[in-house]
Design a protein around this motif. Structure first.
Motif, PDB file in Angstrom:
ATOM      1  N   VAL A 183     -12.284  -8.003  16.865  1.00 14.19           N
ATOM      2  CA  VAL A 183     -13.093  -8.914  17.671  1.00 14.19           C
ATOM      3  C   VAL A 183     -12.363 -10.240  17.894  1.00 14.19           C
ATOM      4  N   ALA A 184     -11.635 -10.710  16.877  1.00  6.90           N
ATOM      5  CA  ALA A 184     -10.896 -11.970  17.006  1.00  6.90           C
ATOM      6  C   ALA A 184      -9.844 -11.878  18.105  1.00  6.90           C
ATOM      7  N   ASP A 185      -9.149 -10.753  18.172  1.00  3.49           N
ATOM      8  CA  ASP A 185      -8.129 -10.585  19.208  1.00  3.49           C
ATOM      9  C   ASP A 185      -8.754 -10.382  20.585  1.00  3.49           C
ATOM     10  N   VAL A 186      -9.899  -9.746  20.620  1.00  2.00           N
ATOM     11  CA  VAL A 186     -10.581  -9.514  21.895  1.00  2.00           C
ATOM     12  C   VAL A 186     -11.062 -10.837  22.498  1.00  2.00           C
ATOM     13  N   ARG A 187     -11.394 -11.788  21.666  1.00  2.00           N
ATOM     14  CA  ARG A 187     -11.747 -13.123  22.171  1.00  2.00           C
ATOM     15  C   ARG A 187     -10.623 -13.681  23.042  1.00  2.00           C
ATOM     16  N   LYS A 188      -9.382 -13.448  22.607  1.00  2.00           N
ATOM     17  CA  LYS A 188      -8.223 -13.933  23.369  1.00  2.00           C
ATOM     18  C   LYS A 188      -8.134 -13.221  24.717  1.00  2.00           C
TER      19      LYS A 188
END
Length: 284
Positions: A183-188
């Motif tokens: 999810v953290a990378d998808v925010r980017k």
């Protein structure tokens, strides 16, 4: 030396038609599949969305621009097929007898499935441009574009070429798994879409639970709800949770369609629900 050899091997023999949008002139809707994280099942989602659209009678194209890790050909059982050339450009490979699903991938152009594509950015950009401009896509209701993970050359080039051609880029479909690291990378990736002014159509939470092949009970072997929470936080449409189903993995490994073999399975019903929402938000 390897990059030089591949330039010669994969160099297209046709000349660009120079007409910009000619290859995509008959495409009504374009959806680009994105994720900031590798290994989230993005290519699976892209292939299943394309197959589902085609099963609904929609003329569909699937373009695999993951040049270094193409998988659409294997997933759809098209290994050994070849892209044909005409005076007007490349002709995509059709995955079904009714020609509802047209597919193009660099995998069709490689001599061996074990060949690695060793290219720098400019060569990748040139190939993506030809995939979009010099392919006879014909009349399509939807073109689904599978991209590699991240926010680099392939994604930027694809979006820039689509915008320059004047076609209707409906937006990006974001794929994540429930875990916080994904999810953290998808925010980017969502930030990337906003910077390039690409609408986000919605978020799919993939690998959300495990479907028992015997009773179809879903067990949350990983965390649950990360993608849904992200969509709610950022005011995005949540398209659904796609569980891990061993039958889906087996179908893709042998190039079969789960929609045909297991049409009443929970996984297929969920995928149809995802596609129904895509049709709704794109007015398809």
């Amino acid at each position: 030396k390897e990059e030089s050899r591949q330039r010669q091997t994969l160099q297209p023999t046709m000349q660009s038609n120079g007409s910009g949008a000619a290859g995509l002139g008959g495409v009504k809707h374009v959806v680009i599949i994105l994720s900031g994280k590798g290994g989230v099942g993005k290519s699976t989602v892209a292939a299943q969305v394309a197959l589902t659209l085609a099963s609904m009678g929609k003329k569909t194209g699937l373009l695999d621009v993951d040049l270094c890790g193409p998988s659409a050909v294997r997933v759809l059982g098209l290994e050994g097929k070849e892209v044909m050339q005409s005076s007007q450009g490349w002709v995509p490979v059709y995955a079904d007898a009714s020609q509802n699903l047209a597919v193009l991938s660099i995998a069709f152009l490689l001599k061996s499935t074990e060949d690695a594509v060793v290219w720098r950015g400019p060569k990748k950009n040139s190939m993506i441009k030809q995939f979009l401009q010099d392919v006879m896509w014909g009349e399509l209701d939807y073109l689904i574009i599978d991209t590699p993970p991240g926010t680099s050359d392939e994604q930027i080039s694809t979006i820039e070429f689509l915008k320059a051609s004047g076609v209707n880029l409906d937006g990006g479909l974001i794929v994540t798994t429930p875990q916080a690291v994904s999810v953290a990378d998808v925010r980017k990736e969502i930030s990337f879409c906003r910077k390039l002014e690409v609408p986000v159509l919605g978020v799919v939470e993939n690998m959300s639970g495990f479907v028992c092949p015997c009773c179809e009970e879903v067990t949350d072997i990983f965390s649950r709800g990360g993608g849904e929470a992200l969509a709610k936080e950022l005011n995005l449409l949540f398209l659904g949770r796609v569980p891990i189903d061993p039958r889906l993995a087996q179908s893709e490994d042998i190039g079969k369609s789960m929609l045909e073999d297991y049409p009443d399975s929970a996984c297929v019903k969920i995928l149809r629900g995802v596609v129904d929402q895509i049709l709704s938000v794109t007015n398809g």
